[in-house]
Design an enzyme around this catalytic site. Structure first.
Site, PDB file in Angstrom:
ATOM      1  N   HIS A 159     -19.790  11.979 -27.610  1.00 31.35           N
ATOM      2  CA  HIS A 159     -20.653  13.005 -28.109  1.00 31.35           C
ATOM      3  C   HIS A 159     -20.743  13.914 -26.994  1.00 31.35           C
ATOM      4  CE1 HIS A 159     -22.008  10.075 -31.379  1.00 31.35           C
ATOM      5  NE2 HIS A 159     -21.705   9.151 -30.662  1.00 31.35           N
ATOM      6  N   TYR A 160     -21.380  15.223 -27.700  1.00 35.35           N
ATOM      7  CA  TYR A 160     -22.518  15.893 -26.636  1.00 35.35           C
ATOM      8  C   TYR A 160     -23.679  15.972 -27.424  1.00 35.35           C
ATOM      9  CZ  TYR A 160     -21.935  20.054 -29.974  1.00 35.35           C
ATOM     10  OH  TYR A 160     -22.046  21.206 -30.964  1.00 35.35           O
ATOM     11  N   THR A 161     -24.631  16.109 -26.527  1.00 34.84           N
ATOM     12  CA  THR A 161     -26.070  15.767 -26.914  1.00 34.84           C
ATOM     13  C   THR A 161     -26.542  17.138 -27.574  1.00 34.84           C
ATOM     14  OG1 THR A 161     -26.496  17.087 -24.984  1.00 34.84           O
ATOM     15  CG2 THR A 161     -26.764  14.666 -24.685  1.00 34.84           C
ATOM     16  N   GLU A 216     -22.939   9.679 -24.743  1.00 36.41           N
ATOM     17  CA  GLU A 216     -23.608  11.082 -25.123  1.00 36.41           C
ATOM     18  C   GLU A 216     -23.294  11.936 -23.694  1.00 36.41           C
ATOM     19  OE1 GLU A 216     -24.826  12.798 -27.497  1.00 36.41           O
ATOM     20  OE2 GLU A 216     -25.539  11.289 -28.914  1.00 36.41           O
ATOM     21  N   HIS A 238     -17.100  11.986 -32.171  1.00 35.84           N
ATOM     22  CA  HIS A 238     -17.897  11.807 -33.410  1.00 35.84           C
ATOM     23  C   HIS A 238     -17.609  12.508 -34.593  1.00 35.84           C
ATOM     24  CE1 HIS A 238     -22.633  11.688 -34.501  1.00 35.84           C
ATOM     25  NE2 HIS A 238     -22.009  11.039 -35.346  1.00 35.84           N
ATOM     26  N   ASP A 284     -19.185  17.539 -32.675  1.00 33.58           N
ATOM     27  CA  ASP A 284     -19.002  17.326 -31.172  1.00 33.58           C
ATOM     28  C   ASP A 284     -18.110  16.119 -30.936  1.00 33.58           C
ATOM     29  OD1 ASP A 284     -20.977  15.372 -32.709  1.00 33.58           O
ATOM     30  OD2 ASP A 284     -21.450  14.540 -30.872  1.00 33.58           O
TER      31      ASP A 284
HETATM   32 ZN    ZN Z   1     -22.782  13.074 -31.913  1.00 32.87          ZN
END
Ligand code: ZN
Length: 235
Positions: free
Chosen positions: A23-25, A88, A135, A145
């Site tokens: 993921h990215y935040t 993340e 994600h 993301d």
């Molecule tokens: Zn995510």
């Protein structure tokens, strides 16, 4: 590794760990994301967070079920949180209505921290290369993301995840959309009701596997990439 426990987890029901989800935040700062992932009221978390300077925070024990994937599906699995480890990576992410952001590349220090962490996770849990996904792959209707700037190719070269081999044919053969969707489903994507959102689904695939053009157009190159990934998955 910095221990920074989050209260947002529960017990794994199945017990198997089959997937690694990246993921990215998508928040203004890493600190903001860290606070949110550890706020009981937010009820979200991940196992790890990687800051822009390469610091790795451990939030939830891998043996526990962290809450990062939400409504998701891959192959026949619908409780992705139960079956995965989630990481993340701090990045402000794409803008959306009410949130201003310039989506920027992930930092070299983040990649240098991520690679050994991801290698260790896939090795310890025997996670298949085709089960290292974003994600946006498992929740393409809602999520984009970690996005097209994430270097999946480099990660794959480091032994984590699949990457398409060089394409010999990128001709302009007509792509049959039904066949294309059938193949996407074989690969793992949730294609139910795809006629509503074909562009979004194809775009999700392209952000991961052909990031230089993720317009969502089902072109021949995208189809060949998918065919190659299916061959690799079968091996
Ligand atoms: Zn995510």
């Amino acid at each position: 590794m910095i221990n920074h426990p989050s209260p947002n987890f529960d017990a794994r029901k199945d017990g198997r760990i089959k997937y690694l989800i990246l993921h990215y935040t998508g928040m203004a700062t890493g600190q903001e994301a860290l606070d949110r992932l550890c706020d009981a009221e937010a009820a979200v978390s991940a196992h790890y967070l990687i800051e822009e300077d390469g610091r790795v925070f451990s939030l939830v024990d891998e043996e526990m079920r962290a809450w990062h994937a939400g409504v998701s599906k891959w192959e026949d699995d619908v409780d992705i949180n139960d079956l995965s480890v989630g990481i993340e990576i701090v990045n402000t992410g794409h803008p959306y209505p009410g949130y201003e952001s310039v989506y920027k590349p992930f930092t070299e220090k983040q990649m240098q921290a991520l690679i050994p962490l991801a290698q260790s996770i896939v090795k310890r849990h025997e996670i298949k290369a085709c089960h290292v996904v974003g994600h946006s792959d498992v929740a393409w209707r809602r999520k984009i993301d970690p996005g097209e700037l994430f270097d999946w190719k480099r990660l794959s070269e480091e032994g984590v995840g699949l990457w398409p081999r060089k394409q010999t044919s990128t001709g302009d053969e007509e792509v049959n959309l039904d066949i294309f969707m059938n193949r996407l489903s074989q690969y793992g994507y949730d294609t139910e009701g795809w006629k509503e959102d074909a562009t979004q689904l194809i775009s999700a695939f392209q952000r991961h596997f052909r990031p230089q053009d993720f317009s969502g157009k089902p072109d021949a190159e995208t189809f060949f990439i998918l065919e190659d990934l299916l061959k690799q998955k079968a091996n």
